[in-house]
Design an enzyme around this catalytic site. Sequence first.
Site, PDB file in Angstrom:
ATOM      1  N   HIS A  81      -9.391  20.954 -54.907  1.00 51.45           N
ATOM      2  CA  HIS A  81     -10.351  19.934 -54.461  1.00 51.45           C
ATOM      3  C   HIS A  81     -10.664  18.916 -55.550  1.00 51.45           C
ATOM      4  O   HIS A  81     -11.603  18.122 -55.407  1.00 51.45           O
ATOM      5  CB  HIS A  81     -11.649  20.593 -53.975  1.00 51.45           C
ATOM      6  CG  HIS A  81     -12.111  21.727 -54.836  1.00 51.45           C
ATOM      7  ND1 HIS A  81     -12.308  22.989 -54.346  1.00 51.45           N
ATOM      8  CD2 HIS A  81     -12.358  21.798 -56.162  1.00 51.45           C
ATOM      9  CE1 HIS A  81     -12.692  23.785 -55.329  1.00 51.45           C
ATOM     10  NE2 HIS A  81     -12.741  23.081 -56.443  1.00 51.45           N
ATOM     11  N   TYR A 119      -6.439  20.110 -71.636  1.00 52.43           N
ATOM     12  CA  TYR A 119      -5.033  19.882 -71.289  1.00 52.43           C
ATOM     13  C   TYR A 119      -4.361  18.902 -72.243  1.00 52.43           C
ATOM     14  O   TYR A 119      -3.159  18.673 -72.151  1.00 52.43           O
ATOM     15  CB  TYR A 119      -4.904  19.322 -69.865  1.00 52.43           C
ATOM     16  CG  TYR A 119      -5.560  20.155 -68.802  1.00 52.43           C
ATOM     17  CD1 TYR A 119      -5.589  21.544 -68.899  1.00 52.43           C
ATOM     18  CD2 TYR A 119      -6.165  19.573 -67.695  1.00 52.43           C
ATOM     19  CE1 TYR A 119      -6.206  22.315 -67.929  1.00 52.43           C
ATOM     20  CE2 TYR A 119      -6.772  20.330 -66.722  1.00 52.43           C
ATOM     21  CZ  TYR A 119      -6.793  21.707 -66.841  1.00 52.43           C
ATOM     22  OH  TYR A 119      -7.397  22.457 -65.885  1.00 52.43           O
TER      23      TYR A 119
END
Length: 488
Positions: free
Chosen positions: A171, A258
């Site tokens: 989502h 990340y």
Amino acid sequence: MSFKIAIIGAGSVGFTKKLFTDILCVPEFKDIEFALTDVSEHNLGMIKAILDRIVEANKLPTKVTATTNRREALEGARYIISCVRVGGLEAYADDIRIPLKYGIDQCVGDTICAGGILYGQRNIPVILDFCRDIREVADTNAKFLNYANPMAMNTWAAIEYGKVDTVGLCHGVQHGAEQIAEVLGAKSPRELDYVCSGINHQTWFIGLRLNGRQIGKDELVAAFEAHPVYSKQEKLRIDVLKRFGVYSTESNGHLSEYLPWYRKRPDEITRWIDMSDWIHGETGGYLRYSTETRNWFETEYPQFLEAASKPIDPAKRSNEHASRILEALETNRVYRGHFNVKNDGVITNLPQDAIIESPGFVDRFGINMAAGITLPEACAATCMASINVQRMSVHAAISGDIDLLKLAVLHDPLVGAVSTPEEVWQMVDEMVVAQAQWLPQYADAIPAAKERLSKSKVKTREWAGAARRSVRSIEELRAEKAALKQAG
């Protein structure tokens, strides 16, 4: 319509309830069967009682069953939804704790980075067990909907090695779009039309139109910097927007782990994160949140059960993809969303074998992806770094090759920015030994890992991280909730 949906990991009580009520918002689905399965009989009992109460309150013929026998739940199922966390919070705590000893400070640790890679090692053997059962006992044309992280690795393993029709669902795109619509002053997120593409948790808004008007980088930067809340909570995301020219779907905290640039030094971490909520970059933030949520739910369960007596309101259907995919496949009402699938030419400048997240349309013919998308070069380069880690991680999980696992961790962007090869080799040995009970593929490698650890001279430290908070007690949570209610 009458068909069976199996939910694996249904003991994730809140999420299972959301999926259940979403699906029952589709009028044609009232006669279907939900088969719940989980390793925890206790959690299964809790969620079944809630769903039974919903069925009773809404006078529905819907059937709900619950069993710890997974094959029984999967038998004849047309759709299988997975939301499992192999190893639970016990293993997750090690995903955060052990890397901290080597200077690696993660906010979430469930996608890549040291924690996400080990999470994948635990999940992939189990995912392949799911796939075997699906092939053997589920409906011939069964579709596997994976919600579990690490999304790309799990979906990659299910498609490439499990040989099951699989789509990964998240989502992040929807939440990012809601933010953009808000800062641009839209009355509703529906006013925003967007193309978002990349890989899960590193997806990029490469095309934005508000009521038909194209939105450029400068306007978007100005809108975020003018926002009284997001300008403080999303500092790192805004910085990436300025440098890359496009906005990332992922939260400030997720995105920070990340990339190799923002969490490499403690002083840099505190510069870029915001402590108003865990998702903005707190050390081990999601672990703390998950622990508190579990404790809160156990204590407040009677209130959750009572709330289940309310009528289902279709106007409150969530923006999770699962119910809308099922609706499109079964009724032919077309749905547009963003899905995790094997690339196969969808994104021109990412590898064919990678699991990408990109726009697609669903109807009775299946999920049809919009092909021929080209990412901006910086976005593609960032995605490529993660894809290479994901590929090695999947192959290591399948083969039980601990040396390949170490190479995967070594090539992780944040790990590489912080740790030396010697530290990575020892850290992986330590994590594999600590999580041995969930890593059957490494059984033969663990004795040697223990031996190496007994002789290692690599120094570690006990470090809580740059921005760690303690888990709050139920009493503290209750007092905080009451204070917020009074203030509101």
